[in-house]
Design a protein around this motif. Structure first.
Motif: not given
Length: 738
Positions: A242, A244, A253-255, A288, A296, A646, A662, A703
């Motif tokens: 994972s 971000a 914005g976690y992916s 994403t 997220g 980013e 993200t 994303g």
């Protein structure tokens, strides 16, 4: 896995042993569809989830230390849930009691990001221990382990950490968190662990899985990755990680990204051949956010259903309800489940469509043959000496299922060869797959055609394993694994003489073997093509600017920067010592109106940020801008020692601006950036999907950030984040297409 704040009080144990007395899972009934989040029936939040299947045929999910419900205020110590179908879950207690902790853990330590595996004849849970007795200042993270006879416990901590706290070269303690275990085909156990401060490393483990041994190897760079998960497929080792911020509320914005290697120790590279340890770090997107309810989305686990379809389990944030109880408290991250497809050798969720919100086809958890051996053998034809003992089939000979299934099929069983010289599965009365204990091999045979692979040197036939056999047309694949989690002890492939009729038999020779959880199901249908990426259409010249002769009349400034100049077909803009995030709002923004409806906007930006050195947070790129507190910024940026693309996002929430982001692709010195805009026909929201390229031809799409209906986002350029050392961004053009 990271928390916005430390855990406080901890929950009392509710007694997992009740699960051990439960009846076998019932056959699936009703609508074979489901909706995310799958944890809604028992929890509002269930972060960092992993799932295993127990010997009782139930599925068990484990989550991180958090309250489960709004208003509860109790931090559970690895909350655990059980399901018969991977969709409807019931909370069955916490893995650890309120006073249960390993001797090296400080009082009040929390347990984050569990990973549960079967090693030998017992289950091992790896957890992040957030505070130890090594340092009075805290944050001296360690990886601990606990063992149990079954997924339901009782769990007993090992006295020593698997990986002890590690001092950081720049001070403090490296983030020794987010463990995940993996067993290779040679029987070697590995542990992957780490996060942004220190990166992700892998170390070999002792045979019991409880202690690290030898030197560790860095497999993913610091300041970009955490939350790893590793599986093996077609001879490749895939490292999921994972990236971000996990926990920025409505701007999270976690992916999940992935790299692969021919070795469990790396080097792992992405689809473009870029290493995950490079300063300009690689990573192919797997999961994403796509503009729907979920943002997220990350920290994944892995599970395979009875049809052979892979699934990804992960947490996400409902952007309309991002916090538990109150703003800026615990991020509310329920458990989600989605199909994991493999297209051209790379994993992607829902063929690239991303997290699901509406009704979806549920996993297959009941086969045409679906036997847990809780009663008589009425559905079987006996040829040998067979009996049911303590919910398991024990015997010697061949036992034929009375139910058949034609076409492509998947058969599997939990198996202990025990005293047998060989044991396994027959299909169609012709094809045999055997764990040949005497020869030390997994063997597939179709008449004179055979294929085999060695069993690990330390293989113990009294340990439980899972044997799964898939037949697609004339292609057979069989794998032996500890617990169906993407790591194998042996894999064989065989080209059959002709397609096989799907009649299943269990067989053992030379002594008694044990079988349980036997299934025969229709093999899943492979997704062969990814969903389409945004299409670049005809140029919209009236909205575009090639910077051929100064700035055209369509541009306007927010906080004009006189250092920005246009000459020779380029906009040159020295990076400002300013920013847009928070309440400062000191950076310049060069803007122009965007066309109505759907469009794609692109720029080409050259920014020499070097590599490896710290140049926080110099950046340049595109921005979709409503005002200083509502924008989405796509830029190549220096983040500590890394260089990343980013896609940052700021919005007003609960009376203050909130920023997150993200990650989209890998930058070069010259990077192409795109934002694909569409208007959601249902709610009128503006959706902006981000893409990046290192050559202007091959694109990585990431994303989506959204703007409310009724706003009018303009498109612009930015160059800011830090004036030292001096560097100038050079933009070649801004082009709109439709």
């Amino acid at each position: 896995m990271r928390h916005l704040r430390r855990a406080g009080a901890l929950a009392a144990v509710l007694g997992l042993l009740l699960a051990g007395t439960a009846s076998a899972p019932a056959a699936a009934t009703g609508d074979p569809r489901y909706r995310n989040p799958v944890s809604a029936g028992f929890a509002d939040t269930f972060a960092d989830p992993v799932i295993v299947r127990g010997e009782d045929g139930f599925w068990y999910a484990y989550g991180t230390t958090d309250p489960l419900r709004e208003g509860e205020g109790v931090f559970h110590r690895v909350p655990t849930a059980r399901s018969a179908d991977l969709v409807d879950w019931t909370y069955v207690g916490d893995a650890f009691g309120p006073d249960q902790r390993p001797p090296y853990a400080a009082e009040g330590a929390a347990f984050w990001a569990p990973d549960v595996r079967r090693i030998g004849d017992r289950w091992v849970m790896y957890v992040t221990v957030t505070d130890t007795t090594v340092s009075p200042e805290g944050s001296d993270f360690a990886v601990g382990a606990a063992t149990a006879p079954s997924p339901t416990g009782p769990w007993t901590f090992a006295d020593e950490p698997v990986v002890a706290p590690r001092p950081g070269g720049g001070g403090g303690w490296l983030w020794t968190i987010d463990p995940t275990q993996f067993t290779d085909v040679d029987g070697t156990n590995y542990l992957y662990y780490g996060s942004y401060y220190g990166g992700i490393s892998v170390t070999a483990l002792t045979p019991d899985g409880l202690r690290a041994t030898g030197e560790s190897t860095l497999v993913a760079i610091d300041n970009k990755f955490e939350g790893s998960y590793v599986l093996r497929r077609d001879g490749w080792y895939y490292l999921f990680a994972s990236t971000a911020n996990c926990c920025a509320g409505p701007a999270t914005g976690y992916s999940v990204q992935v790299g692969r290697s021919r070795s469990p120790k790396g080097p792992f590279v992405d689809r473009d051949g870029i290493g995950l340890t490079a300063s300009r770090a690689g990573g192919t997107p797997v999961l994403t956010q796509n503009g729907n309810r979920w943002i997220g989305v990350g920290h994944n686990g892995f599970v395979t259903d009875l049809s052979g379809q892979d699934w990804i389990v992960y947490h996400g944030i409902d952007r309309a309800d991002p916090y538990l109880d109150e703003p800026f408290g615990v991020n509310e991250r329920p458990m989600l489940l989605d199909r994991l497809d493999w297209i051209d050798g790379w994993p992607t969720v829902n063929a690239g469509a991303g997290p699901s919100e509406g009704a979806r086809r549920a996993p297959v958890t009941t086969g045409r043959v679906d036997e847990r051996f809780t009663g008589r053998l009425d559905r079987w034809r006996d040829a040998g000496d067979w009996r049911v003992t303590d919910g398991r089939l024990v015997g010697d000979g061949t036992l034929h299922a009375r139910t058949a299934l034609g076409g492509d099929v998947r058969a599997e069983t939990d198996l202990r060869p025990g005293a047998a010289s060989s044991a396994g599965i027959d299909l169609g009365g012709r094809v045999q797959v055997r764990v040949d204990v005497a020869a030390g091999r997994l063997v597939a045979r179709d008449g004179a055609r055979t294929a085999s692979a060695p069993l690990p040197a330390g293989y113990d036939p009294t340990d439980p394993v899972n044997l799964a056999v898939e037949v697609r047309g004339r292609a057979l694949t069989a794998q032996l694994s500890p617990a169906r989690l993407g790591d194998q002890l042996a894999v064989v492939s065989l080209r059959l003489a002709r397609p096989v009729a799907g009649r299943l038999a269990l067989t053992a020779t030379g002594g008694d073997a044990e079988f349980d959880n036997v299934s025969l199901a229709r093999l899943y249908q492979e997704a062969r093509r990814a969903v389409p990426e945004p299409r670049v259409g005809a140029p919209l010249r009236g909205y575009s600017d090639e910077f051929a002769d100064g700035l055209d009349a369509g541009w306007t400034w927010v906080r004009e920067d006189p250092a920005a100049t246009v000459s020779g077909g380029s906009l040159r803009w020295p990076v400002q010592g300013a920013d847009l995030t928070g309440t400062g709002n000191t950076a310049g923004v060069l803007l122009r109106d965007a066309p109505t409806g759907d469009y794609v906007v692109e720029t080409k930006v050259t920014l020499d940020l070097g590599e490896e050195t710290v140049r926080n947070y110099q950046q340049a790129g595109l921005v979709a801008y409503v005002d200083d507190d509502r924008f989405a910024r796509l830029a190549q940026v220096a983040i500590w020692n890394t260089r990343q693309v980013e896609y940052g996002y700021e919005l007003p929430f609960a009376g203050q601006p909130v920023y997150g982001g993200t990650i989209v692709g890998t930058p070069a010195t010259t990077t192409w950036l795109r934002l694909a805009h569409r208007v959601d026909p249902v709610n009128g929201e503006h959706e902006f999907r981000a893409g990046s390229s290192r050559d202007g031809r091959n694109w990585t799409w990431g994303g989506v950030w959204t703007f409310p209906a009724g706003t009018t986002p303009r498109i612009g350029l930015v160059a800011h984040g830090g004036a030292e050392p001096a560097v100038t961004a050079e933009f070649d053009y801004l082009r709109f297409t439709r």
